[in-house]
Design a protein around this motif. Structure first.
Motif, PDB file in Angstrom:
ATOM      1  N   ALA A 296      75.213 -44.935  61.995  1.00 57.59           N
ATOM      2  CA  ALA A 296      73.820 -44.576  62.276  1.00 57.59           C
ATOM      3  C   ALA A 296      73.013 -44.616  60.986  1.00 57.59           C
ATOM      4  CB  ALA A 296      73.742 -43.195  62.915  1.00 57.59           C
ATOM      5  N   MET A 297      71.874 -45.296  61.023  1.00 55.68           N
ATOM      6  CA  MET A 297      71.018 -45.441  59.848  1.00 55.68           C
ATOM      7  C   MET A 297      69.873 -44.439  59.896  1.00 55.68           C
ATOM      8  SD  MET A 297      72.449 -47.911  58.193  1.00 55.68           S
ATOM      9  CE  MET A 297      71.162 -48.202  56.980  1.00 55.68           C
ATOM     10  N   ARG A 298      69.534 -43.860  58.739  1.00 52.42           N
ATOM     11  CA  ARG A 298      68.403 -42.943  58.649  1.00 52.42           C
ATOM     12  C   ARG A 298      67.076 -43.688  58.602  1.00 52.42           C
ATOM     13  NH1 ARG A 298      68.589 -37.741  59.764  1.00 52.42           N
ATOM     14  NH2 ARG A 298      67.044 -37.295  58.141  1.00 52.42           N
ATOM     15  N   ARG A 299      67.094 -44.904  58.138  1.00 50.34           N
ATOM     16  CA  ARG A 299      65.872 -45.714  58.042  1.00 50.34           C
ATOM     17  C   ARG A 299      66.181 -47.117  58.521  1.00 50.34           C
ATOM     18  NH1 ARG A 299      67.065 -48.442  53.315  1.00 50.34           N
ATOM     19  NH2 ARG A 299      68.407 -47.327  51.815  1.00 50.34           N
ATOM     20  N   PRO A 300      65.144 -47.917  58.842  1.00 47.81           N
ATOM     21  CA  PRO A 300      65.396 -49.275  59.336  1.00 47.81           C
ATOM     22  C   PRO A 300      66.104 -50.115  58.276  1.00 47.81           C
ATOM     23  CG  PRO A 300      63.135 -48.604  59.793  1.00 47.81           C
ATOM     24  CD  PRO A 300      63.702 -47.568  58.881  1.00 47.81           C
TER      25      PRO A 300
ATOM     26  N   ASN B 103      75.011 -52.974  69.406  1.00 51.95           N
ATOM     27  CA  ASN B 103      73.901 -52.422  68.621  1.00 51.95           C
ATOM     28  C   ASN B 103      73.271 -51.255  69.372  1.00 51.95           C
ATOM     29  OD1 ASN B 103      72.319 -53.569  70.638  1.00 51.95           O
ATOM     30  ND2 ASN B 103      71.528 -55.224  69.342  1.00 51.95           N
ATOM     31  N   ALA B 104      72.126 -50.792  68.865  1.00 52.95           N
ATOM     32  CA  ALA B 104      71.478 -49.611  69.437  1.00 52.95           C
ATOM     33  C   ALA B 104      71.034 -49.828  70.877  1.00 52.95           C
ATOM     34  CB  ALA B 104      70.288 -49.205  68.574  1.00 52.95           C
ATOM     35  N   TYR B 105      70.891 -51.071  71.288  1.00 52.01           N
ATOM     36  CA  TYR B 105      70.393 -51.375  72.637  1.00 52.01           C
ATOM     37  C   TYR B 105      71.524 -51.797  73.571  1.00 52.01           C
ATOM     38  CZ  TYR B 105      66.397 -51.601  69.550  1.00 52.01           C
ATOM     39  OH  TYR B 105      65.458 -51.307  68.577  1.00 52.01           O
ATOM     40  N   GLY B 106      72.751 -51.621  73.129  1.00 56.89           N
ATOM     41  CA  GLY B 106      73.890 -51.953  73.968  1.00 56.89           C
ATOM     42  C   GLY B 106      74.241 -53.425  74.011  1.00 56.89           C
ATOM     43  N   GLU B 107      73.624 -54.235  73.153  1.00 57.18           N
ATOM     44  CA  GLU B 107      73.888 -55.665  73.150  1.00 57.18           C
ATOM     45  C   GLU B 107      75.211 -55.971  72.443  1.00 57.18           C
ATOM     46  OE1 GLU B 107      70.457 -57.037  71.137  1.00 57.18           O
ATOM     47  OE2 GLU B 107      69.165 -57.003  72.908  1.00 57.18           O
ATOM     48  N   ASP B 108      75.929 -56.934  72.971  1.00 54.85           N
ATOM     49  CA  ASP B 108      77.230 -57.312  72.411  1.00 54.85           C
ATOM     50  C   ASP B 108      77.026 -58.171  71.162  1.00 54.85           C
ATOM     51  OD1 ASP B 108      79.878 -57.903  71.981  1.00 54.85           O
ATOM     52  OD2 ASP B 108      79.996 -59.413  73.583  1.00 54.85           O
TER      53      ASP B 108
ATOM     54  N   GLY C 200      68.264 -52.392  65.690  1.00 53.01           N
ATOM     55  CA  GLY C 200      68.098 -50.945  65.765  1.00 53.01           C
ATOM     56  C   GLY C 200      68.869 -50.257  64.645  1.00 53.01           C
ATOM     57  N   ARG C 201      69.111 -48.970  64.825  1.00 55.41           N
ATOM     58  CA  ARG C 201      69.708 -48.178  63.752  1.00 55.41           C
ATOM     59  C   ARG C 201      71.081 -47.600  64.093  1.00 55.41           C
ATOM     60  NH1 ARG C 201      64.688 -44.413  61.522  1.00 55.41           N
ATOM     61  NH2 ARG C 201      63.043 -45.988  61.703  1.00 55.41           N
ATOM     62  N   ARG C 202      71.656 -47.976  65.226  1.00 56.42           N
ATOM     63  CA  ARG C 202      72.942 -47.403  65.623  1.00 56.42           C
ATOM     64  C   ARG C 202      73.873 -48.513  66.110  1.00 56.42           C
ATOM     65  NH1 ARG C 202      75.846 -44.868  69.896  1.00 56.42           N
ATOM     66  NH2 ARG C 202      76.692 -42.811  69.349  1.00 56.42           N
TER      67      ARG C 202
END
Length: 372
Positions: free
Chosen positions: A224-228, A251-256, A281-283
């Motif tokens: 998890a990132m605190r900033r972009p 990624n953060a949007y569930g993309e493979d 995203g950040r996760r």
């Protein structure tokens, strides 16, 4: 073997093979039928001739013939009543095929070392000749295979119990699974402890090592990132390629993102890395699975006779920090851990250890566990 073979040679051969062959037949027919089946076995073997008398083939052939003669005996018998509970099957073996079924259900296949020893009842010299290795090597391999089978058997027994609720344990966060009622409170404690070490800038990586009863290993991570992320691409990943392929990367949007994974060499070892981009995203979540052999080859798990060492080797960037989890099966009991974990908990009889501020530790955690 033919009519020109002397009687003395035949007697020596029968004396040599009779002990193990008798044990083999006793597990398949009643005691009063053993001698008959053995006689039919030797009669069939006698008429096959010399072509099967090579080293390593004679005993395998005798075993196949004996198994067929035992089947012939059962076909010739009238159906036995099941009432009363005094039949030979109940005394000798309630189900002669159950051992084979159980071995297959737990991953052992016909023809393997453990199968030959347990189901086919081969002796150590027979196994050594068949597999082409010394008897001492056979003993050590059997000890390891029996230990692994015992662990799998324990998991199987627990699964039949039916009392334990379905729970993803420490991996629940990675799998996006809800905590069971027994684990809600403990997970809240984990989150609070991790939040204290979360960096104000940079990234936080939570890594989960989950050891299975057969010493296979799940490696999961949440980054998890605190900033972009900065424009362009930056590499993430420090898992060894020898631990097997990446099973999940999102990624953060569930993309493979698994198609981005590639191997590179770092610190003299082949590592799996992948680029991250600002629009991801950040996760990010990662899952990798190692078989027992892969986990040992990576040196994450280092087994010995009665204990194992587990090395939780995770590296962090200069501006990041993290938390490291280790979950153990019921068959492993912690003897010592260095450094000492921040928290130790038991979830459904599975020990879970947590180290927070993992980047600030003097060294990565090493756990010594005893095989119970």
């Amino acid at each position: 073997m033919n009519e020109r073979t002397g009687a003395s040679t035949w007697e020596v051969l029968e004396q040599e093979e009779r002990p193990w062959l008798t044990r083999f037949v006793r597990r398949r027919v009643p005691p009063d039928a053993v001698d008959d089946v053995l006689q039919e076995t030797w009669f069939s073997f006698w008429h096959l001739g010399d072509r099967y008398d090579e080293t390593g083939l004679r005993r395998a052939l005798l075993q196949r013939i004996a198994a067929r003669r035992a089947v012939d005996w059962h076909r010739a018998q009238p159906d036995e009543p099941v009432a009363g509970g005094t039949g030979w099957r109940e005394v000798v073996d309630p189900d002669p095929d159950f051992t084979a079924y159980l071995l297959q259900a737990l991953g052992a296949q016909p023809g393997t070392l453990l199968w030959r020893r347990v189901v086919d009842d081969w002796s150590l010299p027979m196994l050594a000749a068949h597999f082409g290795v010394p008897a001492g090597t056979i003993k050590s391999r059997l000890a390891r295979d029996k230990r692994d089978f015992g662990r799998r058997l324990d998991d199987w027994r627990q699964s039949l119990n039916g009392s334990e609720p379905v729970c993803a344990h420490a991996r629940a966060d990675v799998l996006a699974a809800s905590a069971c009622p027994q684990c809600v409170g403990e997970r809240a404690v984990w989150r609070a402890l991790i939040a204290r070490s979360e960096p104000t800038d940079g990234g936080l990586q939570t890594t989960y090592f989950t050891v299975q009863s057969d010493l296979s290993l799940w490696l999961d991570a949440i980054f998890a990132m605190r900033r972009p992320l900065p424009p362009g691409e930056c590499l993430w990943g420090n898992s060894l390629a020898v631990m097997g392929p990446v099973r999940r990367l999102r990624n953060a949007y569930g993309e493979d993102l698994s198609r981005r994974v590639r191997a590179t060499t770092a610190r003299g070892q082949e590592m799996l890395v992948f680029p991250l981009r600002r629009d991801d995203g950040r996760r990010f979540t990662l899952t990798q699975h190692a078989t027992p052999m892969q986990a040992e080859a990576s040196t994450a798990i280092r087994p010995s006779h009665r204990q194992i060492e587990i090395h939780l080797d995770i590296r962090f960037g200069s501006d990041g920090n993290g938390a490291t989890f280790l979950e153990l099966p019921r068959t492993l009991a912690v003897e010592r851990a260095n450094p000492a974990p921040t928290r130790v908990a038991s979830l459904h009889d599975r020990m879970v250890l947590l180290w927070t501020a993992a980047a600030d530790l003097a060294r990565y955690p090493v756990v010594i566990a005893r095989i119970t």
